[in-house]
Motif scaffolding. Structure first.
Motif, PDB file in Angstrom:
ATOM      1  N   GLY A 195       6.165   1.397   5.483  1.00  0.00           N
ATOM      2  CA  GLY A 195       5.597   0.644   6.593  1.00  0.00           C
ATOM      3  C   GLY A 195       5.929   1.219   7.941  1.00  0.00           C
ATOM      4  O   GLY A 195       6.001   2.438   8.110  1.00  0.00           O
ATOM      5  N   VAL A 202      -1.928   2.274   9.036  1.00  0.00           N
ATOM      6  CA  VAL A 202      -2.609   2.390   7.743  1.00  0.00           C
ATOM      7  C   VAL A 202      -2.328   3.746   7.097  1.00  0.00           C
ATOM      8  O   VAL A 202      -3.195   4.323   6.459  1.00  0.00           O
ATOM      9  N   ALA A 203      -1.110   4.242   7.288  1.00  0.00           N
ATOM     10  CA  ALA A 203      -0.771   5.566   6.767  1.00  0.00           C
ATOM     11  C   ALA A 203      -0.353   5.465   5.298  1.00  0.00           C
ATOM     12  O   ALA A 203       0.802   5.191   4.984  1.00  0.00           O
ATOM     13  N   GLY A 204      -1.292   5.684   4.404  1.00  0.00           N
ATOM     14  CA  GLY A 204      -0.982   5.656   2.967  1.00  0.00           C
ATOM     15  C   GLY A 204      -1.054   4.261   2.387  1.00  0.00           C
ATOM     16  O   GLY A 204      -1.418   3.289   3.061  1.00  0.00           O
ATOM     17  N   TYR A 205      -0.718   4.172   1.100  1.00  0.00           N
ATOM     18  CA  TYR A 205      -0.764   2.875   0.410  1.00  0.00           C
ATOM     19  C   TYR A 205       0.264   1.910   1.011  1.00  0.00           C
ATOM     20  O   TYR A 205       1.341   2.310   1.452  1.00  0.00           O
ATOM     21  N   ASP A 206      -0.070   0.635   0.972  1.00  0.00           N
ATOM     22  CA  ASP A 206       0.801  -0.391   1.545  1.00  0.00           C
ATOM     23  C   ASP A 206       1.914  -0.744   0.550  1.00  0.00           C
ATOM     24  O   ASP A 206       1.843  -1.760  -0.140  1.00  0.00           O
ATOM     25  N   LEU A 207       2.925   0.100   0.496  1.00  0.00           N
ATOM     26  CA  LEU A 207       4.039  -0.163  -0.424  1.00  0.00           C
ATOM     27  C   LEU A 207       4.888  -1.334   0.061  1.00  0.00           C
ATOM     28  O   LEU A 207       5.553  -2.001  -0.734  1.00  0.00           O
ATOM     29  N   ARG A 209       3.983  -4.252   1.168  1.00  0.00           N
ATOM     30  CA  ARG A 209       3.530  -5.494   0.565  1.00  0.00           C
ATOM     31  C   ARG A 209       3.739  -5.531  -0.951  1.00  0.00           C
ATOM     32  O   ARG A 209       3.797  -6.605  -1.544  1.00  0.00           O
ATOM     33  N   LEU A 210       3.829  -4.339  -1.534  1.00  0.00           N
ATOM     34  CA  LEU A 210       4.102  -4.297  -2.970  1.00  0.00           C
ATOM     35  C   LEU A 210       5.513  -4.834  -3.261  1.00  0.00           C
ATOM     36  O   LEU A 210       5.739  -5.521  -4.261  1.00  0.00           O
TER      37      LEU A 210
ATOM     38  N   ASP B 206       1.584  -7.696  -5.425  1.00  0.00           N
ATOM     39  CA  ASP B 206       0.425  -7.828  -4.554  1.00  0.00           C
ATOM     40  C   ASP B 206      -0.457  -6.578  -4.654  1.00  0.00           C
ATOM     41  O   ASP B 206      -0.430  -5.695  -3.801  1.00  0.00           O
ATOM     42  N   ARG B 209      -3.274  -5.953  -1.729  1.00  0.00           N
ATOM     43  CA  ARG B 209      -2.943  -5.178  -0.541  1.00  0.00           C
ATOM     44  C   ARG B 209      -2.791  -3.695  -0.829  1.00  0.00           C
ATOM     45  O   ARG B 209      -2.904  -2.856   0.070  1.00  0.00           O
ATOM     46  N   THR B 425       3.005   5.688  14.257  1.00  0.00           N
ATOM     47  CA  THR B 425       2.324   6.155  13.043  1.00  0.00           C
ATOM     48  C   THR B 425       1.135   7.028  13.435  1.00  0.00           C
ATOM     49  O   THR B 425       0.552   6.840  14.508  1.00  0.00           O
ATOM     50  N   THR B 427      -1.720   6.957  12.176  1.00  0.00           N
ATOM     51  CA  THR B 427      -2.994   6.232  12.123  1.00  0.00           C
ATOM     52  C   THR B 427      -2.794   4.722  12.139  1.00  0.00           C
ATOM     53  O   THR B 427      -2.201   4.144  11.224  1.00  0.00           O
ATOM     54  N   GLY B 428      -3.306   4.122  13.200  1.00  0.00           N
ATOM     55  CA  GLY B 428      -3.206   2.675  13.342  1.00  0.00           C
ATOM     56  C   GLY B 428      -4.302   1.940  12.603  1.00  0.00           C
ATOM     57  O   GLY B 428      -4.096   0.828  12.126  1.00  0.00           O
ATOM     58  N   VAL B 432      -6.380   8.067   6.846  1.00  0.00           N
ATOM     59  CA  VAL B 432      -5.845   9.422   6.685  1.00  0.00           C
ATOM     60  C   VAL B 432      -6.947  10.402   6.268  1.00  0.00           C
ATOM     61  O   VAL B 432      -7.142  11.447   6.892  1.00  0.00           O
ATOM     62  N   LEU B 440       0.243  12.905   6.944  1.00  0.00           N
ATOM     63  CA  LEU B 440       0.727  11.754   6.180  1.00  0.00           C
ATOM     64  C   LEU B 440       2.059  12.108   5.520  1.00  0.00           C
ATOM     65  O   LEU B 440       3.019  11.337   5.586  1.00  0.00           O
ATOM     66  N   GLN B 452       4.183   7.258  -3.445  1.00  0.00           N
ATOM     67  CA  GLN B 452       2.745   7.029  -3.271  1.00  0.00           C
ATOM     68  C   GLN B 452       1.960   7.737  -4.374  1.00  0.00           C
ATOM     69  O   GLN B 452       1.011   7.195  -4.936  1.00  0.00           O
ATOM     70  N   LEU B 470      -5.955  11.697   1.376  1.00  0.00           N
ATOM     71  CA  LEU B 470      -4.603  11.126   1.564  1.00  0.00           C
ATOM     72  C   LEU B 470      -3.479  12.143   1.336  1.00  0.00           C
ATOM     73  O   LEU B 470      -2.653  12.362   2.212  1.00  0.00           O
TER      74      LEU B 470
END
Lengths: 471, 471
Positions: A195, A202-207, A209-210, B206, B209, B425, B427-428, B432, B440, B452, B470
């Motif tokens: 995060g 939004v850089a990569g998968y949202d780990l 929240r995982l 989750d 997400r 970051t 990218t907001g 990517v 990334l 990832q 990515l």
């Protein structure tokens, strides 16, 4: 009292293998390890009823990230399971020890590292108490919304583990919405940062929240960046009495359909009202079938309460009582806060369900719970975060009566089946833990379970982290 | 014009293998397949500059979940890569074709299945246009906040793929915050349902997400349950002119520190202001170094604007102009909306960066971008979602000039390095894709990349979904 689940533990377990303790000691200060069996046994479980719990081999209380890494490296080398714990106020057995495990209690990592009013973030360690953080940020004019009932005791790490909710969710959402970034010690001891500390990213998968809601089964959270909001005005509360639960539920729908954004929208059914009166002499009207509490923390809460009061009356409310000030508001909320304690007093033990349905189905849910209570000859009180459709049907029973205990468990399950049938979920905010793991599979279906397991294996290939939970 | 990336494609590629086409045809209506090379070539890329793109073997336009499942089963059996696409308005090359791939365009799955004012949700297919949904829910008094600049064209599926933001984010957050549940076709064609249609839910990991922002690399979203909010009052806008970008950034910090919750807080720098004037004769003051636009959609927006205006003046604003009504507000926002088009007109081509920094570092970011523009002898205009710290430094260059193109690319990279240095970051909100994949890895670090990749492999073991993006 909530029933202790120590009954299912196995006290005759051999002590921790000497090499485990020696290896742990090599990287930890002496006072970070608890090995006295009487002491370690007291870490066996959280506050859930009916949940099996094993006996920990050792309890570790690290103070630093490096110490957590040492514990995880050791556990992976020796293939010993690790159960992370916060304040153990959870209601689903997610923090229960497994046999011979290392209990990793994060309560001593309790520093608030940073509070930034400009960036509206706090950076904290997992052992910080929810109420401590809330008060600390309030001094900067800030607000950390998540407010589980146990907020005076529970830790942020535990809140992250279960994605905790609370009364505020109808307006402010659950813990998940406030976690921007995490530092996590992985099963093999490596440190992962996820995060961000920015408002967006939004850089990569949202780990991030995982990990939120993963019940400590994917890694050990050792630091969190939390989003904060500006402190809102103090909320003003209204109480509305109804002649039937159906009318109260209809009012909830009208309020939400009308575009209102209450800061709290709670419902207590007849059984709960009577239990609260019996305990607290709160003077709630005994003839009322359902009580709705609505609050607003808007610039003009009195105007919002007037609008909502009118909707309640149109839906059949027999009486509408808006509070005039903060003190009156607090009095109205006290009855709600006493609900669980009051229901516990009915039969000595309770099982709290946590079914969340689309709010348009709330009336069907309450109807169904009443049918289930009749069918099993049990007292089941319902209080609900009505604005979220999140119900807490609370089964009251005598744990010393095997038949009543069996009926309690069966009714508890039937309530979950009803929730799924109504398009809901088996758990809105309490988590799965041990208590609901069979039900998780039923909610997710086979493809869902398979993909969840694949994620678990990607993070924890030896399945050492909190084994036996969730799946 | 944004530069087309067709220059990197390989037009001499052999046609799709006959068995691929035969197999696809077996489960699809004839009009769902496009095979004419001139037509398929037009699906090669999105709107990003400097991004490689291959030539698709075939473009498929399914209308049902079953058709998507057929495509994925076929692709997995034949080990052919699949690139999902929405309206291809993305800015990072995430929707660019890879050589010989199946392009899976979801634009024909464009039904709004349900809108529920009581449950405050919409259920939609991925090809629904953002603006179509926004207008449809507005008829029910509801509000779907995410508003990327391309909202009149872009699809909800694309928004989910990139976790899109927009002007509203400072108050309402990004797309991710509005996705409650998904139906996803996995790489092997199985259908996975994630999440819920309830307000809350913590049953298992989750996965919802995880798919949001995954750029189509984990599965194909075929249905989404979206959260809605009640329609707020119309916003009122204020414009504040500053003698320096530093003063404008200081004002942003004061506004956010002061607990205000603007519905929009945008910044345009000198370069952008002049470009807009050159294009549109908007009459923005040429001597102004930075323009701040703030808006409120609160019950009393004029009072909020007055408070924010005072903060701007205290921070050194040379002029503060609050709009009196919706029409004046729209006029003030037009200049902001023209920014990108105006910057494109400067040199014919632009590269839009998307660095998000903690808002407390916004001033340092703008300072640094000015230094980078000087160093490379380039025009770089900055407009920013200032309240989020999300900057869009836009490098203007002549794509026909190889040296200027090289300097543009180098300055673009240096801006990302600066963002990371400031705790931000890369990218907001743009994602990517191909454009930022080397970066990334730099942002995530080796453990981050490894985890990832592990997630990617868990969902897509043959790496068929949107390969080369990515990572």
């Amino acid at each position: 009292m909530i029933m202790s689940s120590g009954t299912h533990s196995t006290p005759g377990t051999p002590a921790a293998p000497a090499d485990l303790l020696d290896r742990l000691r090599a990287g930890l200060p002496a006072d970070a390890l608890l090995t006295d069996p009487d002491v370690t046994a007291s870490y066996a479980n959280d506050m859930a009823s009916f949940c099996e719990a094993g006996t920990p081999a050792v309890v570790v209380l690290p103070r630093t990230v490096e110490e957590v890494q040492h514990v995880m490296r050791t556990a992976t080398e020796l293939k010993v399971p690790v159960v992370p714990q916060g304040a153990r106020t959870g209601l689903s057995g997610a923090a229960n020890a497994s046999e011979g495990c290392v209990v990793l209690s994060l309560v001593k990592m309790d520093r608030i590292i940073e509070i930034s009013p400009v960036d509206r973030i706090a950076v904290v360690e997992p052992g910080v108490i929810n109420a401590t953080l809330s008060r600390a940020v309030a001094e900067h004019g800030l607000f950390y919304p998540p407010d589980p009932s146990s907020w005076e005791m529970c830790t942020i790490g535990g809140n992250i583990g279960t994605a905790s909710g609370g009364l505020c969710c109808v307006k402010y959402g659950v813990t998940a919405e406030y976690v921007l970034g995490l530092d996590v010690v992985l099963a093999d001891g490596r440190l992962l940062s996820t995060g961000r500390r920015t408002a967006k990213g939004v850089a990569g998968y949202d780990l991030t929240r995982l990990f939120v809601g993963s019940e400590g089964s994917l890694g050990i959270v050792v630091r969190a960046v939390l989003a904060l909001k500006p402190q809102p005005p103090r909320q003003l509360v209204l109480a509305a009495e109804f002649g039937s639960a159906a009318d109260a539920c209809a009012a909830v729908c009208k309020i939400m359909e009308g575009g209102h954004v209450p800061s709290l929208l709670e419902l207590m059914d007849r059984t709960t009202i009577r239990a609260v009166n019996a305990l607290g002499n709160m003077g709630l009207p005994e003839t009322t079938e359902a009580l709705l509490l609505a609050a607003f923390d808007t610039p003009d809460p009195a105007a919002d309460l007037a609008a909502v009061g009118a909707l309640c009356e149109a839906a059949g409310a027999t009486q509408v009582v808006p509070a005039e000030d903060a003190a009156e508001s607090e009095l109205l909320l006290q009855a709600r806060r006493l609900s669980l304690t009051a229901l516990e007093a009915v039969k000595g033990t309770t099982m709290i369900d946590d079914v969340c349905v689309p709010r348009s189905r709330l009336g069907d849910m309450l109807d169904g719970v009443e049918r289930i209570a009749d069918k099993y000859g049990l007292t089941i009180g319902v209080c609900a975060h009505a604005g979220d459709g999140n119900t807490h049907p609370t089964v009251c029973f005598d744990a010393a009566d095997p038949d009543e205990s069996r009926r309690a468990r069966e009714s508890f399950d039937e309530i979950m089946a009803l929730g799924l049938e109504l398009g809901g979920t088996i758990t809105g905010e309490h988590g799965v833990g041990v208590l609901k793991k069979e039900w998780l599979a039923r909610e997710l279906g086979p493809v869902g379970v398979e993909m969840q397991r694949a994620v678990k294996t990607a993070f924890d290939p030896h399945h050492l982290l909190n084994p036996g939970k969730l799946f």
